[in-house]
Design a protein around this motif. Structure first.
Motif, short mmCIF file in Angstrom:
data_model
loop_
_atom_site.label_atom_id
_atom_site.label_comp_id
_atom_site.label_asym_id
_atom_site.label_seq_id
_atom_site.Cartn_x
_atom_site.Cartn_y
_atom_site.Cartn_z
N UNK A 63 -81.48 80.33 21.90
CA UNK A 63 -81.20 79.08 22.61
C UNK A 63 -80.46 79.28 23.93
N UNK A 64 -79.95 80.47 24.19
CA UNK A 64 -79.15 80.72 25.39
C UNK A 64 -80.05 80.81 26.62
N UNK A 65 -79.81 79.93 27.59
CA UNK A 65 -80.58 79.91 28.85
C UNK A 65 -79.58 79.98 29.99
N UNK A 66 -79.73 81.00 30.83
CA UNK A 66 -78.85 81.14 31.99
C UNK A 66 -79.56 80.59 33.22
N UNK A 67 -78.84 79.80 34.00
CA UNK A 67 -79.41 79.20 35.21
C UNK A 67 -79.44 80.24 36.33
N UNK A 68 -80.22 79.96 37.36
CA UNK A 68 -80.37 80.90 38.48
C UNK A 68 -79.10 81.02 39.31
N UNK A 69 -78.20 80.01 39.23
CA UNK A 69 -76.97 80.09 40.01
C UNK A 69 -76.00 81.13 39.48
N UNK A 70 -76.24 81.64 38.27
CA UNK A 70 -75.43 82.72 37.72
C UNK A 70 -74.19 82.28 36.96
N UNK A 71 -73.82 81.01 37.05
CA UNK A 71 -72.61 80.55 36.36
C UNK A 71 -72.87 79.42 35.38
N UNK A 72 -74.05 78.84 35.41
CA UNK A 72 -74.38 77.74 34.50
C UNK A 72 -75.22 78.26 33.34
N UNK A 73 -74.88 77.81 32.14
CA UNK A 73 -75.65 78.18 30.96
C UNK A 73 -75.88 76.94 30.10
N UNK A 74 -76.91 77.03 29.29
CA UNK A 74 -77.18 76.01 28.28
C UNK A 74 -77.48 76.75 26.98
N UNK A 75 -76.98 76.23 25.88
CA UNK A 75 -77.22 76.85 24.58
C UNK A 75 -77.06 75.78 23.52
N UNK A 76 -77.33 76.14 22.29
CA UNK A 76 -77.19 75.21 21.18
C UNK A 76 -76.20 75.76 20.18
N UNK A 77 -75.34 74.87 19.69
CA UNK A 77 -74.35 75.23 18.67
C UNK A 77 -74.85 74.65 17.34
N UNK A 78 -74.84 75.49 16.31
CA UNK A 78 -75.33 75.05 15.01
C UNK A 78 -74.33 75.40 13.91
N UNK A 79 -74.41 74.63 12.83
CA UNK A 79 -73.63 74.95 11.64
C UNK A 79 -74.56 75.33 10.49
N UNK A 80 -75.80 75.62 10.84
CA UNK A 80 -76.79 75.99 9.84
C UNK A 80 -77.71 74.84 9.47
N UNK A 81 -77.27 73.62 9.67
CA UNK A 81 -78.08 72.44 9.35
C UNK A 81 -78.34 71.59 10.59
N UNK A 82 -77.31 71.34 11.36
CA UNK A 82 -77.40 70.46 12.52
C UNK A 82 -77.19 71.27 13.80
N UNK A 83 -77.72 70.75 14.91
CA UNK A 83 -77.66 71.45 16.19
C UNK A 83 -77.17 70.47 17.27
N UNK A 84 -76.31 70.97 18.16
CA UNK A 84 -75.84 70.18 19.31
C UNK A 84 -76.09 70.99 20.57
N UNK A 85 -76.82 70.44 21.57
CA UNK A 85 -77.01 71.16 22.83
C UNK A 85 -75.73 71.13 23.66
N UNK A 86 -75.43 72.27 24.30
CA UNK A 86 -74.20 72.42 25.07
C UNK A 86 -74.54 72.93 26.46
N UNK A 87 -73.85 72.41 27.48
CA UNK A 87 -73.96 72.91 28.84
C UNK A 87 -72.57 73.38 29.26
N UNK A 88 -72.54 74.50 30.00
CA UNK A 88 -71.28 75.07 30.46
C UNK A 88 -71.49 75.66 31.84
N UNK A 89 -70.51 75.46 32.71
CA UNK A 89 -70.54 76.06 34.05
C UNK A 89 -69.24 76.84 34.22
N UNK A 90 -69.38 78.15 34.33
CA UNK A 90 -68.21 79.00 34.49
C UNK A 90 -68.49 80.40 33.96
#
Length: 144
Positions: A63-90
């Motif tokens: 699920x880890x996707x790194x953006x072309x700007x080099x500091x932005x990423x998107x990934x998914x956090x899971x507990x084994x059953x449910x998933x939440x999409x997360x965005x982070x810049x840094x």
């Protein structure tokens, strides 16, 4: 005023000062408190929009996707059953990778995604920095 009344007045003022200090401390900490959620908790309850919270779980593999700007990423956090999409810049922590534990600090968005301001990578108790891994030696004198 009698000495007995002076002591009573002084004791009441001290109690009032302690209560006032406690109320001030609690009101200051109210803005700093961050609640912890797992993806399963979010599925069962309404989203706490606009509040600083922590989302914890495992980074879903693939699920880890790194953006072309080099500091932005998107990934998914899971507990084994449910998933939440997360965005982070840094800058991500060194231990952050797919399949590892993560605690993201930030806010939920109305679309159900999470925007993180800070990422904390979790590790087990056997973690050793890569620089130290080759320098440690086993003791032959102690029995396991």
């Amino acid at each position: 005023m009698k000495a007995k009344h002076q002591r009573l007045t002084l004791a009441l003022l001290a109690v009032a000062a302690i209560i006032g200090a406690a109320l001030l401390a609690l009101s200051a900490l109210k803005d700093q408190a961050a609640f912890f959620y797992a993806p399963g908790d979010v599925a069962d309850k309404p989203l706490p929009l606009g509040k600083a919270v922590r989302l914890g779980g495992m980074v879903e593999k693939g699920s880890l996707v790194r953006a072309k700007d080099g500091v932005s990423i998107a990934f998914k956090v899971t507990d084994g059953k449910n998933v939440v999409p997360v965005r982070f810049r840094g800058v991500t922590p060194d231990l952050f990778r797919e399949g590892s534990g993560v605690v993201a600090e930030g806010r939920f968005q109305p679309d159900g995604s999470f925007t993180a301001d800070n990422l904390l990578a979790k590790h087990d108790e056997r973690y050793m920095p890569p620089q130290m891994a080759g320098k440690m030696h086993k003791s032959e004198s102690l029995e396991p």
